[in-house]
Design a protein around this motif. Structure first.
Motif, PDB file in Angstrom:
ATOM      1  N   VAL A   8       0.878  -1.167   0.000  1.00  0.00           N
ATOM      2  CA  VAL A   8       0.000   0.000   0.000  1.00  0.00           C
ATOM      3  C   VAL A   8       0.918   1.221   0.000  1.00  0.00           C
ATOM      4  N   SER A   9       0.487   2.298  -0.644  1.00  0.00           N
ATOM      5  CA  SER A   9       1.316   3.500  -0.722  1.00  0.00           C
ATOM      6  C   SER A   9       0.789   4.593   0.186  1.00  0.00           C
ATOM      7  N   VAL A  10       1.721   5.319   0.776  1.00  0.00           N
ATOM      8  CA  VAL A  10       1.419   6.539   1.516  1.00  0.00           C
ATOM      9  C   VAL A  10       2.238   7.628   0.836  1.00  0.00           C
ATOM     10  N   PHE A  11       1.578   8.657   0.339  1.00  0.00           N
ATOM     11  CA  PHE A  11       2.288   9.757  -0.309  1.00  0.00           C
ATOM     12  C   PHE A  11       2.972  10.607   0.754  1.00  0.00           C
ATOM     13  N   VAL A  12       4.271  10.863   0.552  1.00  0.00           N
ATOM     14  CA  VAL A  12       5.057  11.622   1.519  1.00  0.00           C
ATOM     15  C   VAL A  12       5.735  12.807   0.841  1.00  0.00           C
ATOM     16  N   PRO A  47       5.267  -2.842   9.640  1.00  0.00           N
ATOM     17  CA  PRO A  47       5.204  -3.056  11.086  1.00  0.00           C
ATOM     18  C   PRO A  47       6.014  -4.310  11.425  1.00  0.00           C
ATOM     19  N   PRO A  48       6.741  -4.304  12.545  1.00  0.00           N
ATOM     20  CA  PRO A  48       7.612  -5.440  12.867  1.00  0.00           C
ATOM     21  C   PRO A  48       6.886  -6.780  12.910  1.00  0.00           C
ATOM     22  N   GLU A  49       5.638  -6.785  13.319  1.00  0.00           N
ATOM     23  CA  GLU A  49       4.892  -8.040  13.432  1.00  0.00           C
ATOM     24  C   GLU A  49       4.066  -8.351  12.181  1.00  0.00           C
ATOM     25  N   GLN A  50       4.237  -7.545  11.127  1.00  0.00           N
ATOM     26  CA  GLN A  50       3.490  -7.780   9.890  1.00  0.00           C
ATOM     27  C   GLN A  50       4.393  -7.529   8.672  1.00  0.00           C
ATOM     28  N   PRO A  51       5.470  -8.298   8.529  1.00  0.00           N
ATOM     29  CA  PRO A  51       6.430  -8.052   7.441  1.00  0.00           C
ATOM     30  C   PRO A  51       5.873  -8.303   6.046  1.00  0.00           C
ATOM     31  N   GLU A  52       4.756  -9.003   5.951  1.00  0.00           N
ATOM     32  CA  GLU A  52       4.178  -9.264   4.634  1.00  0.00           C
ATOM     33  C   GLU A  52       3.417  -8.059   4.078  1.00  0.00           C
ATOM     34  N   LEU A  53       3.185  -7.033   4.884  1.00  0.00           N
ATOM     35  CA  LEU A  53       2.533  -5.812   4.401  1.00  0.00           C
ATOM     36  C   LEU A  53       3.584  -4.717   4.272  1.00  0.00           C
ATOM     37  N   GLU A  54       3.901  -4.355   3.027  1.00  0.00           N
ATOM     38  CA  GLU A  54       4.880  -3.300   2.786  1.00  0.00           C
ATOM     39  C   GLU A  54       4.155  -1.980   2.534  1.00  0.00           C
ATOM     40  N   ILE A  55       4.564  -0.962   3.268  1.00  0.00           N
ATOM     41  CA  ILE A  55       4.023   0.381   3.080  1.00  0.00           C
ATOM     42  C   ILE A  55       5.053   1.154   2.272  1.00  0.00           C
ATOM     43  N   SER A  56       4.691   1.505   1.045  1.00  0.00           N
ATOM     44  CA  SER A  56       5.577   2.254   0.168  1.00  0.00           C
ATOM     45  C   SER A  56       5.495   3.733   0.533  1.00  0.00           C
ATOM     46  N   LEU A  57       6.630   4.306   0.891  1.00  0.00           N
ATOM     47  CA  LEU A  57       6.701   5.740   1.182  1.00  0.00           C
ATOM     48  C   LEU A  57       6.955   6.434  -0.152  1.00  0.00           C
ATOM     49  N   MET A  58       5.874   6.849  -0.790  1.00  0.00           N
ATOM     50  CA  MET A  58       5.887   7.317  -2.172  1.00  0.00           C
ATOM     51  C   MET A  58       6.078   8.835  -2.243  1.00  0.00           C
ATOM     52  N   PRO A  59       7.186   9.290  -2.828  1.00  0.00           N
ATOM     53  CA  PRO A  59       7.410  10.727  -2.942  1.00  0.00           C
ATOM     54  C   PRO A  59       6.461  11.358  -3.965  1.00  0.00           C
ATOM     55  N   ILE A  60       6.130  12.598  -3.724  1.00  0.00           N
ATOM     56  CA  ILE A  60       5.266  13.339  -4.652  1.00  0.00           C
ATOM     57  C   ILE A  60       6.174  14.218  -5.498  1.00  0.00           C
ATOM     58  N   GLU A  61       6.449  13.755  -6.717  1.00  0.00           N
ATOM     59  CA  GLU A  61       7.355  14.477  -7.597  1.00  0.00           C
ATOM     60  C   GLU A  61       6.827  14.452  -9.020  1.00  0.00           C
ATOM     61  N   ASP A  62       7.163  15.488  -9.776  1.00  0.00           N
ATOM     62  CA  ASP A  62       6.801  15.484 -11.191  1.00  0.00           C
ATOM     63  C   ASP A  62       7.443  14.281 -11.860  1.00  0.00           C
ATOM     64  N   PHE A  83      -5.242  13.034   2.437  1.00  0.00           N
ATOM     65  CA  PHE A  83      -5.005  11.640   2.096  1.00  0.00           C
ATOM     66  C   PHE A  83      -4.311  10.922   3.245  1.00  0.00           C
ATOM     67  N   GLY A  84      -4.192   9.614   3.110  1.00  0.00           N
ATOM     68  CA  GLY A  84      -3.342   8.851   4.015  1.00  0.00           C
ATOM     69  C   GLY A  84      -4.024   8.202   5.180  1.00  0.00           C
ATOM     70  N   PHE A  85      -5.357   8.137   5.185  1.00  0.00           N
ATOM     71  CA  PHE A  85      -6.017   7.504   6.316  1.00  0.00           C
ATOM     72  C   PHE A  85      -5.708   6.018   6.362  1.00  0.00           C
ATOM     73  N   GLY A  86      -5.408   5.529   7.530  1.00  0.00           N
ATOM     74  CA  GLY A  86      -5.194   4.113   7.759  1.00  0.00           C
ATOM     75  C   GLY A  86      -5.407   3.831   9.234  1.00  0.00           C
ATOM     76  N   VAL A  87      -5.514   2.570   9.579  1.00  0.00           N
ATOM     77  CA  VAL A  87      -5.722   2.163  10.968  1.00  0.00           C
ATOM     78  C   VAL A  87      -4.596   1.221  11.377  1.00  0.00           C
ATOM     79  N   PHE A  88      -3.893   1.596  12.422  1.00  0.00           N
ATOM     80  CA  PHE A  88      -2.863   0.748  13.004  1.00  0.00           C
ATOM     81  C   PHE A  88      -3.385   0.208  14.325  1.00  0.00           C
ATOM     82  N   GLU A  89      -3.070  -1.044  14.624  1.00  0.00           N
ATOM     83  CA  GLU A  89      -3.504  -1.667  15.863  1.00  0.00           C
ATOM     84  C   GLU A  89      -2.342  -1.770  16.842  1.00  0.00           C
ATOM     85  N   CYS A  90      -2.685  -1.764  18.110  1.00  0.00           N
ATOM     86  CA  CYS A  90      -1.703  -1.999  19.167  1.00  0.00           C
ATOM     87  C   CYS A  90      -2.392  -2.786  20.280  1.00  0.00           C
TER      88      CYS A  90
END
Length: 138
Positions: A8-12, A47-62, A83-90
């Protein structure tokens, strides 16, 4: 048939700053940090306990994704928290909330008992906002 989501991507606004936030404040692990063409970088954390989910830190560039000034428009929208809503559990919301506050994470909502979970809201260093939840004990 689709079986799972693995990226999943998060625009940064800045990949280096986002990497510092997600690794040093949230405690995520770097999954992939690799060059991807001239001036581009494929950067994912998990997340350390969920290595199968990669969060792409996607730059906003032309470039390929953003053309004709769209990158600047997108940057402004991300800064505003559009943008960027997500839910993290603890497991322990109060302890995690205090730990993250100590590390400088900005919370927009203190821990509150809601009908669906015990929740707090925070923003990353780009302006994306997230829910931090402790599920109700059954």
């Amino acid at each position: 048939m689709i079986t799972k989501l693995n990226h999943v991507s998060v625009f940064v606004l800045n990949q280096d700053s986002a990497l510092d936030f997600y690794v040093n404040k949230l405690g995520f692990k770097i999954h992939t940090d690799a060059p991807m063409g001239p001036g581009m970088r494929w950067l994912t954390v998990c997340p350390p306990e969920q290595p199968e989910l990669e969060i792409s830190l996607m730059p906003i560039e032309d470039g390929m994704m953003f053309k004709d000034g769209a990158a600047e428009q997108m940057k402004e929208l991300v800064k505003k928290g559009t943008f960027g809503f997500g839910v993290f559990e603890c497991n322990d919301l109060l302890a995690t909330y205090e730990e993250l506050k100590t590390k400088g994470v900005v919370f927009k909502k203190e821990p509150t008992k809601e009908f669906y979970a015990y929740e707090a809201l925070f923003v990353d260093d780009s302006g994306n906002w997230f829910s931090l939840c402790e599920k109700k004990k059954e």
